[in-house]
Every structure is written in structure tokens, then in C-alpha cells.
Design a protein around this motif. Sequence first.
Motif, PDB file in Angstrom:
ATOM      1  N   TYR A 265     -22.728   6.402 -45.132  1.00 26.97           N
ATOM      2  CA  TYR A 265     -22.395   7.471 -46.235  1.00 26.97           C
ATOM      3  C   TYR A 265     -23.293   7.204 -47.367  1.00 26.97           C
ATOM      4  O   TYR A 265     -23.796   8.138 -48.344  1.00 26.97           O
ATOM      5  CB  TYR A 265     -21.055   7.500 -46.863  1.00 26.97           C
ATOM      6  N   ALA A 266     -23.831   6.093 -47.370  1.00 29.97           N
ATOM      7  CA  ALA A 266     -25.002   5.755 -48.279  1.00 29.97           C
ATOM      8  C   ALA A 266     -24.690   5.634 -49.821  1.00 29.97           C
ATOM      9  O   ALA A 266     -25.535   6.112 -50.596  1.00 29.97           O
ATOM     10  CB  ALA A 266     -26.219   6.237 -47.885  1.00 29.97           C
ATOM     11  N   ILE A 267     -23.386   5.233 -50.393  1.00 25.39           N
ATOM     12  CA  ILE A 267     -22.995   5.169 -51.493  1.00 25.39           C
ATOM     13  C   ILE A 267     -23.384   3.810 -51.903  1.00 25.39           C
ATOM     14  O   ILE A 267     -22.696   2.658 -51.497  1.00 25.39           O
ATOM     15  CB  ILE A 267     -21.544   5.524 -51.856  1.00 25.39           C
ATOM     16  N   SER A 268     -24.367   3.624 -52.867  1.00 25.16           N
ATOM     17  CA  SER A 268     -24.731   2.381 -53.307  1.00 25.16           C
ATOM     18  C   SER A 268     -23.642   1.644 -53.959  1.00 25.16           C
ATOM     19  O   SER A 268     -22.772   2.147 -54.755  1.00 25.16           O
ATOM     20  CB  SER A 268     -25.891   2.287 -54.319  1.00 25.16           C
ATOM     21  N   GLY A 269     -23.742   0.287 -53.941  1.00 23.85           N
ATOM     22  CA  GLY A 269     -22.496  -0.514 -54.573  1.00 23.85           C
ATOM     23  C   GLY A 269     -22.132  -1.850 -54.004  1.00 23.85           C
ATOM     24  O   GLY A 269     -22.776  -2.178 -52.916  1.00 23.85           O
ATOM     25  N   GLY A 270     -21.163  -2.476 -54.562  1.00 29.07           N
ATOM     26  CA  GLY A 270     -20.847  -3.910 -54.253  1.00 29.07           C
ATOM     27  C   GLY A 270     -19.773  -4.064 -52.947  1.00 29.07           C
ATOM     28  O   GLY A 270     -19.494  -2.833 -52.298  1.00 29.07           O
ATOM     29  N   TRP A 271     -19.292  -5.199 -52.876  1.00 26.38           N
ATOM     30  CA  TRP A 271     -18.245  -5.415 -51.738  1.00 26.38           C
ATOM     31  C   TRP A 271     -16.679  -5.554 -52.386  1.00 26.38           C
ATOM     32  O   TRP A 271     -15.935  -5.363 -51.497  1.00 26.38           O
ATOM     33  CB  TRP A 271     -18.448  -6.900 -51.149  1.00 26.38           C
ATOM     34  N   GLN A 272     -16.558  -5.482 -53.763  1.00 20.88           N
ATOM     35  CA  GLN A 272     -15.143  -5.985 -54.149  1.00 20.88           C
ATOM     36  C   GLN A 272     -14.183  -4.971 -53.848  1.00 20.88           C
ATOM     37  O   GLN A 272     -13.324  -5.324 -53.575  1.00 20.88           O
ATOM     38  CB  GLN A 272     -15.318  -6.334 -55.605  1.00 20.88           C
ATOM     39  N   ASP A 273     -14.582  -3.640 -53.961  1.00 21.45           N
ATOM     40  CA  ASP A 273     -13.669  -2.709 -54.019  1.00 21.45           C
ATOM     41  C   ASP A 273     -13.023  -2.644 -52.674  1.00 21.45           C
ATOM     42  O   ASP A 273     -11.616  -2.449 -52.497  1.00 21.45           O
ATOM     43  CB  ASP A 273     -14.364  -1.212 -54.294  1.00 21.45           C
ATOM     44  N   GLN A 274     -13.578  -2.776 -51.557  1.00 23.03           N
ATOM     45  CA  GLN A 274     -12.887  -2.553 -50.344  1.00 23.03           C
ATOM     46  C   GLN A 274     -11.976  -3.594 -50.190  1.00 23.03           C
ATOM     47  O   GLN A 274     -11.031  -3.559 -49.492  1.00 23.03           O
ATOM     48  CB  GLN A 274     -14.047  -2.491 -49.182  1.00 23.03           C
ATOM     49  N   TYR A 275     -12.475  -5.142 -50.256  1.00 25.31           N
ATOM     50  CA  TYR A 275     -11.472  -6.240 -50.515  1.00 25.31           C
ATOM     51  C   TYR A 275     -10.287  -6.021 -51.176  1.00 25.31           C
ATOM     52  O   TYR A 275      -9.182  -6.477 -50.732  1.00 25.31           O
ATOM     53  CB  TYR A 275     -12.341  -7.375 -50.610  1.00 25.31           C
ATOM     54  N   ALA A 276     -10.486  -5.346 -52.342  1.00 21.15           N
ATOM     55  CA  ALA A 276      -9.387  -5.260 -53.395  1.00 21.15           C
ATOM     56  C   ALA A 276      -8.414  -4.574 -52.757  1.00 21.15           C
ATOM     57  O   ALA A 276      -7.304  -4.591 -52.818  1.00 21.15           O
ATOM     58  CB  ALA A 276     -10.050  -4.875 -54.848  1.00 21.15           C
ATOM     59  N   SER A 277      -8.913  -3.406 -52.292  1.00 22.88           N
ATOM     60  CA  SER A 277      -7.879  -2.222 -51.735  1.00 22.88           C
ATOM     61  C   SER A 277      -7.179  -2.808 -50.465  1.00 22.88           C
ATOM     62  O   SER A 277      -6.247  -2.447 -49.999  1.00 22.88           O
ATOM     63  CB  SER A 277      -8.685  -0.872 -51.388  1.00 22.88           C
ATOM     64  N   ALA A 278      -8.035  -3.630 -49.508  1.00 22.79           N
ATOM     65  CA  ALA A 278      -7.320  -4.006 -48.300  1.00 22.79           C
ATOM     66  C   ALA A 278      -6.358  -5.056 -48.446  1.00 22.79           C
ATOM     67  O   ALA A 278      -5.354  -5.143 -47.867  1.00 22.79           O
ATOM     68  CB  ALA A 278      -8.433  -4.396 -47.389  1.00 22.79           C
ATOM     69  N   PHE A 279      -6.632  -6.187 -49.479  1.00 21.20           N
ATOM     70  CA  PHE A 279      -5.841  -7.044 -49.524  1.00 21.20           C
ATOM     71  C   PHE A 279      -4.983  -6.980 -50.660  1.00 21.20           C
ATOM     72  O   PHE A 279      -3.508  -7.315 -50.302  1.00 21.20           O
ATOM     73  CB  PHE A 279      -6.593  -8.546 -49.898  1.00 21.20           C
ATOM     74  N   GLY A 280      -5.074  -6.222 -51.651  1.00 18.64           N
ATOM     75  CA  GLY A 280      -4.244  -5.984 -52.706  1.00 18.64           C
ATOM     76  C   GLY A 280      -3.751  -7.240 -53.694  1.00 18.64           C
ATOM     77  O   GLY A 280      -4.195  -8.222 -53.245  1.00 18.64           O
ATOM     78  N   GLY A 281      -2.947  -7.019 -54.670  1.00 21.43           N
ATOM     79  CA  GLY A 281      -2.541  -8.073 -55.635  1.00 21.43           C
ATOM     80  C   GLY A 281      -3.582  -8.659 -56.467  1.00 21.43           C
ATOM     81  O   GLY A 281      -4.916  -8.005 -56.506  1.00 21.43           O
ATOM     82  N   PHE A 282      -3.616  -9.869 -57.043  1.00 22.21           N
ATOM     83  CA  PHE A 282      -4.789 -10.403 -57.871  1.00 22.21           C
ATOM     84  C   PHE A 282      -5.364 -11.251 -56.893  1.00 22.21           C
ATOM     85  O   PHE A 282      -5.028 -11.834 -56.112  1.00 22.21           O
ATOM     86  CB  PHE A 282      -4.125 -11.144 -58.855  1.00 22.21           C
ATOM     87  N   ASN A 283      -6.720 -10.944 -56.941  1.00 20.11           N
ATOM     88  CA  ASN A 283      -7.931 -12.017 -56.031  1.00 20.11           C
ATOM     89  C   ASN A 283      -8.859 -12.343 -56.913  1.00 20.11           C
ATOM     90  O   ASN A 283      -9.524 -11.719 -57.796  1.00 20.11           O
ATOM     91  CB  ASN A 283      -8.137 -11.128 -55.058  1.00 20.11           C
TER      92      ASN A 283
END
Length: 455
Positions: A265-283
Motif C-alpha cells: 500500500y506504500a504508506i511510509s513508516g517504521g516497524w514498531q506499530d505492527q509489532y505493538a499491535s500484534a504482541f500487545g502490552g508494554f514492549n
Amino acid sequence: MKDHFKDLVVKHDQPVVDAIAAIERGPTQIALVVDAENVLVGVLTNGDIRRFLVGGGQTSTPVHECMNRKFHALPHGTSREELLKLFDIGYNAVPLLDELGKLVEFATPDFFPPAKEVAVLSRARAPVRISFSGGGTDLTYYFMKNGGVVLNASIALYAHATLIPSAGPEINVISHDIDRHEHYPSLRALLDNPDKGLLSSVVSVIRPDFGFDLFVHSDFPVGSGLGGSSAVATSVVAAFNELRLDKWSTYEIAELAFQAERLCYAISGGWQDQYASAFGGFNLIEFDGKRNLVHSLRLEPATSNELEECLVLCNTGIEHNSGKIHKQQREDFNNNVDRSQQLLDMVDLCRRMHKHLIRGDLNDFGTSLHEAWTIKHGLSSAISGNTLDTIYKAALDAGASGGKLLGAGGGGFFLFYVQPRFRSAVSAALKAHGCTLSTIRFEQEGVTSWRTKVA
């Protein structure tokens, strides 16, 4: 009628001798008598036959002359529980009839009519995140050379996905958040469409071999800075994953969401959002050129509870385009605009905030948010602006210890750390600037999926 009991059925006008043969063929020692329309009109047992013959009856007599018309039957679809109770009190067989009284099944203790398999749908919900520090170091072009680290937590605001498989090849993709409906006659048509939305981009990565209807809605506004588009992509991946036999791991779910959002979809950005949403909690999440690692943090309940009470989520009402800001930052990087010191400072601050958090030093943690704002402010002129700077200053003047814009910046949500005695004053100052405030509840679980029957 079903094969397993057809040998037990006799017509009402057949001779008694045929009923005797039917009784002998079945383990229940019962013959089922039906009329010309297959309506169950009676039953016959060995006892019924014996009494009939002792009374002078003939084996050539039609069955209806001696059948038992007072039999116990139940509607087809009667629950397993109800049948079990009847068998437990002594019944050895129960006919099951349709609404016209026709024989559909014959339940016995060792045979229950198999439940008809019904269509299922899958659902998933994925939380958004608040990022405390490290944003910008999770960009691939940066951490491939320097390494990166972010500190974040998921909160109880979700993207919701509902996936309803269908027998045909047609695909319907509906986003309630942006009021968009994409219809495709087949997966091939979706793959060939150059103007796919985010949801269809996720589908193009997964490439399911069935048609479906996909519905998505969210608890947060578009452009919030909470990593909403990543939560949406993650929830859709998880909805498809729920229907798989070989489930993707949490890392794989995050990677597929990244692939769909950032590459397809070519939205520029980093990696943290997907991991935060998938894993949940404090990381605490570390990034490098080979393996990204998600370190889940175990906080004292008192620490997380107190942090919830001291954080204020502030919606500025200003929409932002994170992709545009990230694109500009990448152009700066490619043009040798030196942001290395700010990003190194961000990594150092992230490590310090991690220590404050796990030790429960929340006042130091709150003050560090101001450092995060200052560093981020220097990364790009598009991150802030006169209105946002005014809002931030008003919050600090009213007593906030620190705060930062969430996401790439340019608008969306502020996060402020406010001690109890200043909360009222800070709230009033922010509301005076047209902001909408809400409390924060942390979400310890990451993306969740489940199945249910189609109504």
C-alpha cells in the motif's frame, strides 16, 4: 430418509410379516411405520406383535391394524442434551420428525444424527499503541546501519475485522471508517487493481483461495497517530489466520501487516506499530538488519495502574499524514541532512525511559517525555507547527511534566504526563484550545481472533 434406518421402515399397508422382518434387522427391535407420504404414523415392537398374534391376529394383516399409535417422537434438531436425558431414563430409541411429521432421523444411544455443519465467520481485534520513545529509529533505512529501539504500550482502542467466507469467488471489502466498499469478481481482479485500498492490499499479500466479505471498523479516528492503519492491517491478517490450520506466529502476523501496509500500500513508516499491535502490552522493541526482537515488559501492577492515572490522551483534532512526514524524513536522509545525533539521543533516551519504567520511577519517566518531544521536534519541521506548539506549551504551563506527539507528528494525539494535583488545570488548558481528552487503559493482550457461527 437416511440409509442407517431405512431397513427399519415399513409402510402402513404392508403385512405384519414385513414388520417382523424389519424388527429382526435392527438392534433396537423396533419397526417404524410410515404412510404414503413418509409421515410417521406408528411404531411396532416385538411385544406389540406378540400381543397381536396371541389375540388371533394374522401375519398377513396390514401393519396399521396392530401398530402402536402412541409413540414418543421429537422434532428434528432436538438438542443432544435433551436426547441424552431421555436415553438415560430408559428410552432406547427416539424418532426425529420434520414439521410435517415425516421421519428424518432415528436417534439411539449409540447413534446421534450428526449436527449439520454451519458456516462460520472469523473475527479479530487489534489494539493501537502509544509510543513513549524511540520513534524514528524503527525506520529500516536508519536501523539497518545504526540499530534502533522503541518503547511503547498497547491501549484499549481497537481495529475490528470480520471475515465471512463464501462459496463463490466474489470479494467484498468494506471499511466503515472511510466509508469505502471495494467489490471484486475474483481474487485475480483484486490483484490486478492498481488502486487498491489498505484492506485489499492486505488481501493481496495473503491471497486466500476463497471468496469472502470483509468488514472493518475502528474505535479511533483516522490520522490519530496511534498506529491505527497498522492495527487495521494486523486485525485483517489475524482474521484470515483464524481460518488457517497452520497458524502464523505473532512475528509472522506483524511481518505480513508490515508488508501489506508499507510495501504493497506504500504508506511510509517504521516497524514498531505492527509489532505493538500484534504482541500487545508494554514492549521494548529492538531493530537491526537481521532480526527484530520484541521484549515484553513485566511491570508491577501499581506501576501500570499509576501510569494510567497520570497519562492524558489529547486529541488535537488536527489530521496528519504520517506517510508524508516519513517520506520527507527519508528524503532528508538521502540528501545527507544529518539527523544522526538526534536519533542517537533518541536511542539513549529510550534506554533510560525503559529503566525508569521497569523500576517504577514514573516522575522521571514523565519528565523524560519532554525530552522525547524536544528530540522529535528537531527531526523535521513538519512534525510540529504553531498550533501544536501552542497546545504543548499550554499543557506544560498548566503543570504537565512532559508530553509528546504520538506517531510521526504533524497532528493527531498528544500524550501528556500529569501529576494528580495538576490534572484539572491541564485539562482546562487543553480544552480551551479545542482539544478532546480521554483516559488511557492499557491492553496487555495483542491481536485476538476467534470463530463464531454465521447467524
